[in-house]
Design a protein around this motif. Structure first.
Motif, short mmCIF file in Angstrom:
data_model
loop_
_atom_site.label_atom_id
_atom_site.label_comp_id
_atom_site.label_asym_id
_atom_site.label_seq_id
_atom_site.Cartn_x
_atom_site.Cartn_y
_atom_site.Cartn_z
N ARG A 9 0.82 -1.22 0.00
CA ARG A 9 0.00 0.00 0.00
C ARG A 9 0.85 1.27 0.00
O ARG A 9 0.38 2.33 -0.39
N GLN A 10 2.10 1.14 0.44
CA GLN A 10 2.95 2.34 0.48
C GLN A 10 3.26 2.91 -0.91
O GLN A 10 3.70 4.05 -1.03
N HIS B 253 1.24 6.02 -1.32
CA HIS B 253 1.50 7.17 -0.47
C HIS B 253 2.60 8.02 -1.10
O HIS B 253 3.78 7.68 -1.05
N SER C 197 6.86 7.55 -4.24
CA SER C 197 6.06 7.00 -3.14
C SER C 197 6.93 6.56 -1.97
O SER C 197 8.14 6.41 -2.09
N GLU C 198 6.26 6.37 -0.85
CA GLU C 198 6.93 5.88 0.35
C GLU C 198 7.60 4.52 0.09
O GLU C 198 8.71 4.26 0.56
N LYS D 22 9.47 14.50 5.77
CA LYS D 22 8.90 13.16 5.62
C LYS D 22 10.00 12.13 5.35
O LYS D 22 9.97 11.02 5.88
N ARG E 103 -3.75 15.82 0.05
CA ARG E 103 -2.59 14.91 0.06
C ARG E 103 -2.02 14.68 1.46
O ARG E 103 -1.41 13.67 1.72
N ASN F 297 -2.22 14.34 5.81
CA ASN F 297 -3.04 13.46 6.64
C ASN F 297 -4.12 14.20 7.42
O ASN F 297 -4.78 13.64 8.26
N ASN G 298 -4.59 11.89 2.66
CA ASN G 298 -3.45 11.09 2.15
C ASN G 298 -3.67 10.69 0.70
O ASN G 298 -3.31 9.59 0.28
N THR G 299 -4.27 11.57 -0.04
CA THR G 299 -4.63 11.26 -1.42
C THR G 299 -4.03 12.33 -2.33
O THR G 299 -4.38 13.51 -2.22
N ASN H 95 -3.93 6.88 -3.45
CA ASN H 95 -3.78 6.74 -2.01
C ASN H 95 -3.51 5.27 -1.71
O ASN H 95 -3.34 4.48 -2.64
N GLU H 96 -3.43 4.95 -0.45
CA GLU H 96 -3.01 3.59 -0.10
C GLU H 96 -4.05 2.54 -0.49
O GLU H 96 -3.78 1.35 -0.45
#
Lengths: 477, 422
Positions: free
Chosen positions: A393-394, A397, A406-407, A445, B36, B38, B84-85, B100-101
Motif C-alpha cells: 500500500r505504500q 502514499h 512514493s513511500e 517526511k 494529500r 493526513n 493522504n490522497t 492513495n493507499e
C-alpha cells in the motif's frame, strides 16, 4: 585477505567491482564517503560521448569508443536510464570549419559511425532553439545520455548481489606492500589485506598511487559548474549541444538529462582543493552566459539548482590504466576524466581481464548479470499502479510531489545493498527531492522514513553523512 | 476504481475548504475534496502564530484555529473528503487520477476547483553560489520542522528575503533560542506585511538590511557563514561591500510560486506574471469547468482573502454545474494594465449579462506614493481611489458595484492603472 581490494566506489570502482564479480575473486570496495557515487560520478554532464573527440591512438579514444558501444546492453541488464539522443558540436563562424573537419576525421579514425557536418539551418530544423549565429556543426547520431549516479548505483547493487563487499567511511591513509600482498590502512585505524589493490580513487588517485609507487602522479582537480532547469523546459533541446572544444575541454554544453531536465555547463577551472565542490558566482555566470550563445532564449526562471563536479585531470592528459610497473599487484585507474563515464564499462572490462590473468581467476558460476531498478510509480500505467498498491500500500502514499515518488520507493532505496543512508542517497536513487521544490516539502517526511528504516534518531538524519545533520536537535520543550 | 462526482476540489487547505462550504450552501451536495496530507487545513496547520482571521472573524486566530473553523463547517455539512490522497493528473476532460493507499482513483467530475496552493522558490531559483551542505532551508520547511516535528534547524540564522514567512520565522527561531543575525532583502522594500516587520523584527532588534543579498554560502558539510553584499539599482551585488556573517543556517523566503503542474497537464493557460491560471470573472480557466482559487491562482498575503476568493469559486462552480448550456462560450475582454499595476485577477471579463458585484485583485510592481488607483472603461474613469502608498507586498482590491460591472461587460477596453497625483 581478499583477492582484490578496490579503493573508490565511483563509476570506475563500481563498474570494476561488477566485472570482477563475474570471476571467482573475493572483492572488497573501500569508499571514503557515506555512499557510492559521491565524488566525480555524481556531478558530471552524464554524456555517453560517441568518441569523435578523443585523439586517435590515445587510451581515451580506445576506451571511449569501446565503452559507448557497451551501454545499450548494460542499461538493459542493469535497468538504469540511458538514451541515444544524438549531439551537435556547434560552430559559430566559418573559421570553425577546419576544427569540425578535424573532428569528423577523428571520428573516422576512431571508428565512430553516424557523424556528419551539416549546416546551421539543418541543425535548427532539428533543434529550433539553437542560435541563429550557428553556421554549421558536427552531428553525432551515436551520442547518448545516461544518469551517471543511477548507473553507478546499479553497478554497485549488482556487484553486491554477486558477492562484492562494500565498506563506507573508509578513507585509505596508507598502503603497505608486503611480500605477496598489500596491507591497506584506513583513517579509522582499520586495516585490510589484499592480493591486488586497485586505485580508483578519482581526484585522490594520485595520493593513493604515490603511497606505493615511485612513479609519481599529480592530479589537478578541474572544477566544472552546472545549472539545472526544471522539466517544464525540456523543449529547449532533445539533443546534446556542444560548442567547439577548447584546450580546457569540451566547453559549455546544453543537454537534456535522462529525466527530462536541461543541464547547462560545465565550466573548467583548475582548483587546489580536491573535495570542495562549491559553486561560485563567476562560474555560474560563465556557464549561463556561454550557454546563451548556444540557446539565446534559455529560460533563466527555469533554474532549479546548481552544482559542481571535479575532473581528475593529469598533465599526461590521458587515462592511466594498468598495473604499476614498479609495484607488483597494484593496479591504477587514474586520470579518468571526460570521456571517463562513457569509457567506464570498457575500462572495467579491460582491467578485470588483466587482474583475472594476474591472479589466475576462474569464473563465478552463480553470477547473475540482471539487476532490477526500483519500481517508480511515475512510470507505471493505471493497471500497474493498482497492482503495485495492492501488493504494497505504500506505493499509494506519495512523498515527493514534484517527482511523484512514493513511500514504498524510498523505503526500498534504503533497504537495498548498498542502500541510501542519507537524504542525498535517497535523492539519487529514487529522485525524491530532485524536482522543482528541491526537497522543500518532502525533507521532513524523508527524514522520518530514514530514521525509522535505519533505526537512528531523527536528529541524526543527515544530508550526506556525519557533519551534515539536517537539524541540531529537538526544540526546547 | 472509477467514480463520478459533480464537484471535485483538489486541495483541502483554506481555499478548498471555503470553496466546498460555499458550494454546499449554494445547493450542491455531490462534492469531494482530495487532500494529500493526513489532515485538512493545508499550510495553515504549521502556521501556529496568530494574526489570521481579522477580516473574516474580527478576531485574531492562529493558523490551525482558522483552519479548524472551516473544517468544522465542512464536517457539519458532511462534505466528503479523502486524506493522504495525491492527485497525479487532471485532464481537460475533467478526469482526475489520484493515488492513495487504497489504490488509484479515477474520477470523472463535472467541475473541478483547483485549490492546491503554492510552493516556495528554492535556493536554486535564485542562483546562490557556494557550498551545498546542510543548513539551507526554505523558510516554510524550517517552519514545518520547528512547529510540527519539534526539530531545530540551527542556532545562528541569517534569513534571505523579507516575505511574511521569513519574518514570522525570524521571530519563531528567536523564541526557540536561536540568534537571528540579520534579515537580508534584495529589494529596497519588504514584500512582507508591515505589521510583521514590526512584530517579528523590530520587537526583537533583528536588523533588516534592504538592497542586500546573499552572494555565497560557505562551510563544507554544513553552513558556516554567508557572504552578503549590497546590490545596485539593477540588483547586481557590489562586491566591494561584501561582508561575512557567521551562521549555521540560512533560511530562504524568496517568493512563492503557484503550483500549476496539474493545471498545465489539463492544458490550462497559465499567466506568465502570476504563474497561476488565466481566469475569467467566474474564476474559470480556459478549460470549461476547471476553476482556480487561492494561492494556486495568485499568491495572497492574507488567508481571509483566500477564503473570500474561494467562496466565489465555489459559487461559480455550482452555477456552472447547474447551467443548462454548459458549453456556451462567452466572448471576453482582457483587462489591460500599465506596468505599475503588475497584474489583475481576474484577467478576463465576460461579455455576458451577469450583474453581480465583482472584486478585482491586483499587485503593483514597485513602491508608489500618492497615487490614484483607477479603472477606466473606454477611457471613462469608473473607479478612482487615492492611495498614500502602495507596495508589491500588499495586494490591492477594487470592489466594483453591479452597475460598474455591467459597464465592464460592454466595454471595448478596460484599463487598471496608477495615476500619479504629483
Amino acid at each position: 585477505m581478499v583477492d582484490v581490494l578496490i579503493i573508490g566506489s565511483g563509476i570506475i570502482g563500481s563498474s570494476l567491482a561488477r566485472e570482477l564479480s563475474k570471476t571467482s575473486a573475493s572483492v572488497l570496495v573501500l569508499e571514503k564517503g557515506n555512499d557510492v557515487s559521491v565524488g566525480t560520478t555524481k556531478a558530471n554532464s552524464g554524456i555517453v560521448h560517441a568518441g569523435f573527440d578523443a585523439k586517435p591512438g590515445t587510451r581515451k579514444a580506445f576506451f571511449n569508443v569501446r565503452g559507448a558501444k557497451m551501454y545499450p546492453v548494460l542499461a538493459k541488464e542493469l535497468d538504469f536510464p540511458f538514451k541515444k539522443n544524438g549531439a551537435f558540436v556547434l560552430s559559430f563562424s566559418k573559421d570553425g570549419h577546419d576544427t569540425l573537419v578535424d573532428l569528423l576525421d577523428r571520428a573516422e579514425k576512431n571508428g565512430v559511425s553516424g557523424c556528419e557536418i551539416i549546416s546551421g539551418d539543418e541543425i535548427r530544423k532539428l533543434e529550433p532553439n539553437v542560435s541563429k549565429e550557428v553556421v554549421e556543426g558536427l552531428y553525432a547520431k551515436e551520442s547518448g545520455i545516461v544518469s551517471p549516479y543511477e548507473m553507478c548505483i546499479a553497478m554497485a547493487e549488482n556487484a553486491a548481489s554477486n558477492g562484492v563487499k562494500f565498506e563506507f567511511l573508509k578513507k585509505v591513509t596508507n598502503i603497505e606492500k608486503q611480500s605477496n600482498h598489500f596491507k591497506v590502512i584506513c583513517e579509522d585505524c582499520s586495516s585490510y589485506e589484499a592480493k591486488v589493490v586497485v586505485n580508483a580513487a578519482g581526484c585522490h588517485a594520485d595520493e593513493i598511487n604515490n603511497m606505493v609507487s615511485s612513479r609519481k602522479y599529480e592530479i589537478v582537480a578541474r572544477k566544472g559548474e552546472y545549472v539545472l532547469l526544471d522539466k517544464e523546459f525540456s523543449w529547449v533541446s532533445s539533443r546534446t549541444l556542444f560548442q567547439l572544444p577548447t584546450k580546457m575541454g569540451k566547453g559549455i554544453l546544453v543537454s537534456p538529462t535522462c529525466h527530462g531536465n536541461i543541464i547547462v555547463g560545465p565550466t573548467a577551472l583548475d582548483v587546489d582543493d580536491k573535495d570542495l565542490t562549491w559553486t561560485t558566482p563567476s562560474g555560474l555566470k560563465e556557464a549561463w552566459d556561454k550557454a546563451l550563445l548556444t540557446v539565446p532564449n534559455l529560460p533563466r526562471g527555469g533554474i532549479i539548482t546548481q552544482f559542481s563536479g571535479l575532473r581528475a585531470h593529469t598533465k599526461e592528459d590521458d587515462f592511466v590504466v594498468g598495473f604499476a610497473e614498479d609495484v607488483k599487484g597494484f593496479y591504477n585507474l587514474l586520470g579518468i576524466e571526460s570521456p571517463g563515464l562513457a569509457s567506464s564499462p570498457a575500462i572495467a572490462e579491460f582491467a578485470a581481464n588483466e587482474i583475472k590473468e594476474y591472479l589466475n581467476l576462474g569464473v563465478n558460476p552463480k553470477f547473475n548479470p540482471i539487476r532490477k531498478g526500483i519500481k517508480h510509480i511515475s512510470h507505471m500505467s493505471s493497471e500497474e499502479l493498482n497492482e503495485a498498491i495492492k501488493e504494497n500500500r505504500q506505493f499509494g502514499h506519495v512523498i515527493c510531489r514534484c517527482e511523484v515518488v512514493s513511500e514504498a520507493e524510498i523505503r526500498e532505496a534504503i533497504r537495498r545493498v548498498p542502500g541510501a543512508k542519507d537524504l542525498d542517497g535517497v535523492k539519487r536513487r529514487v529522485r525524491a527531492g530532485m524536482g522543482r521544490c528541491q526537497m522543500g516539502f518532502c525533507t521532513p517526511k524523508i527524514m522520518e522514513i530514514l530514521a525509522e528504516e535505519l533505526g537512528e534518531s531523527i536528529e541524526d538524519v543527515s544530508k550526506r553523512g556525519k557533519g551534515s545533520e539536517i537539524t541540531i536537535g529537538r526544540i526546547k520543550e | 476504481m472509477e467514480k463520478k462526482v459533480r464537484l471535485l476540489i483538489v486541495g483541502g487547505g483554506p481555499a478548498g475548504l471555503a470553496a466546498a462550504v460555499e458550494a454546499y450552501d449554494k445547493g450542491e451536495r455531490d462534492i469531494l475534496i482530495l487532500e494529500r496530507e493526513n489532515k485538512l487545513g493545508g499550510i495553515l496547520n504549521q502556521c501556529i502564530h496568530n494574526g489570521f482571521g481579522l477580516h473574516t472573524f474580527n478576531e485574531e486566530l492562529t493558523g490551525p484555529e482558522y483552519a479548524q473553523r472551516f473544517i468544522d463547517e465542512v464536517e457539519k455539512r458532511k462534505i466528503a473528503y479523502l486524506l493522504n490522497t495525491t492527485v497525479i493528473e487532471v485532464s481537460d476532460k475533467k478526469c482526475v487520477k489520484a493515488l492513495n493507499e487504497g489504490g488509484l482513483l479515477e474520477i470523472q467530475a463535472e467541475a473541478i476547483i483547483l485549490s492546491c496552493g503554492c510552493r516556495e522558490r528554492p535556493r536554486g531559483a535564485i542562483n546562490i553560489a557556494g557550498s551545498r551542505g546542510a543548513g539551507v532551508f526554505s523558510a516554510g520547511t524550517a517552519q514545518k520542522l520547528v512547529n510540527i516535528d519539534g526539530l531545530m534547524p540551527g542556532k545562528e540564522v541569517v534569513i534571505l528575503g523579507s516575505g511574511d514567512i521569513g519574518l514570522i520565522m525570524a521571530r519563531r527561531m528567536t523564541f526557540e533560542g536561536a540568534k537571528v543575525k540579520a534579515v537580508v532583502e534584495l529589494m529596497p522594500y519588504s514584500s512582507g506585511l508591515n505589521r510583521n516587520i514590526v512584530q517579528c523584527l523590530n520587537d526583537f532588534n533583528i536588523p533588516l538590511l534592504f538592497s542586500h543579498t546573499v552572494v555565497e554560502i560557505k562551510g563544507d558539510n554544513r553552513v558556516e557563514s554567508v557572504i552578503i553584499a549590497e546590490v545596485d539599482e539593477r540588483l547586481n551585488p557590489k562586491m566591494e561591500t561584501a561582508q561575512e556573517i557567521k551562521c549555521d543556517t540560512l533560511l530562504l523566503s524568496v517568493g512563492l510560486l503557484p503550483e500549476n503542474e496539474l493545471a498545465r497537464g489539463a492544458n490550462v493557460d497559465i499567466s506568465r506574471i502570476t504563474r497561476g491560471a488565466v481566469v475569467d470573472d467566474r474564476l474559470m480557466t480556459n478549460i470549461d469547468g476547471i476553476f482556480e482559487c487561492g494561492n494556486v491562482l495568485h499568491v495572497h498575503d492574507l488567508v481571509d482573502f483566500v477564503s473570500l476568493e474561494a467562496r466565489e469559486a465555489g459559487a461559480k462552480a455550482v452555477e456552472y454545474i447547474n447551467s443548462k448550456d454548459k458549453n456556451k462560450k462567452y466572448e471576453s475582454i482582457a483587462i489591460e494594465t500599465d506596468g505599475k499595476v503588475r497584474y489583475v485577477v481576474p484577467e478576463l471579463i465576460l461579455k455576458n449579462d451577469d450583474s453581480n458585484p465583482l472584486t478585482l485583485k491586483l499587485r503593483v510592481s514597485n513602491v508608489f506614493k500618492k497615487v490614484r488607483l483607477e479603472v477606466s472603461v473606454d477611457n471613462e474613469v469608473i473607479y478612482s481611489r487615492v492611495k498614500q502608498v502602495v507596495a508589491p507586498g500588499e495586494m490591492q482590491t477594487i470592489d466594483l458595484k453591479s452597475e460598474d460591472v455591467l459597464k465592464l461587460r460592454k466595454a471595448n477596453s478596460i484599463k487598471v492603472y496608477l495615476r500619479s497625483m504629483e
